[in-house]
Design a protein around this motif. Sequence first.
Motif: not given
Length: 174
Positions: A91-95
């Motif tokens: 979920l890296a950089d997920a909003d």
Amino acid sequence: MRSINLSDLHLARARLKGADLSRVDLGGADLSWSTLQGADLSDSRLWRVNLTRAWLEKANLTRAWLREADLAEARLIGADLTDAKMGAANLADADLTGARLDGADLQDSSPPAIPDSREANLAGARLVDADLKSASVSIAQVLVATLGGDSRLPSEVAADPLVSARLAPATPSD
């Protein structure tokens, strides 16, 4: 109960806004850069699916199997991930602003499953009964998320006085 197998398909940049993909097997599919706003992906098998930079705002991912899914830079604003199996998902950089993660299973997650607070936005995310015990979670993320129920946290986060204060049950004043 229907079950459609769309595993390993190349569906990058697909426009599936509002699509009913419930109970569909999309394991290993490439849905990077796809538009899935408001799509119903409940009870779907999304194991190792590529959802990099996908738009999943207000998508229904209830009970979805997202183990090892790549959700880097995905927009999951207001998405419902209740009871989703998300172990080892990226979920890296997920909003995740306003996302529901009640009962979500993030056990066995390894960095960057839940990245540090510079990368993911958990503001308003519901983490009631979410299993974050083995996830990489920063104290800042926990404080911006709504916790409750039987949430299980990494010991270093649970031991932090700020987190303990936030999780303490309210006592009625006389």
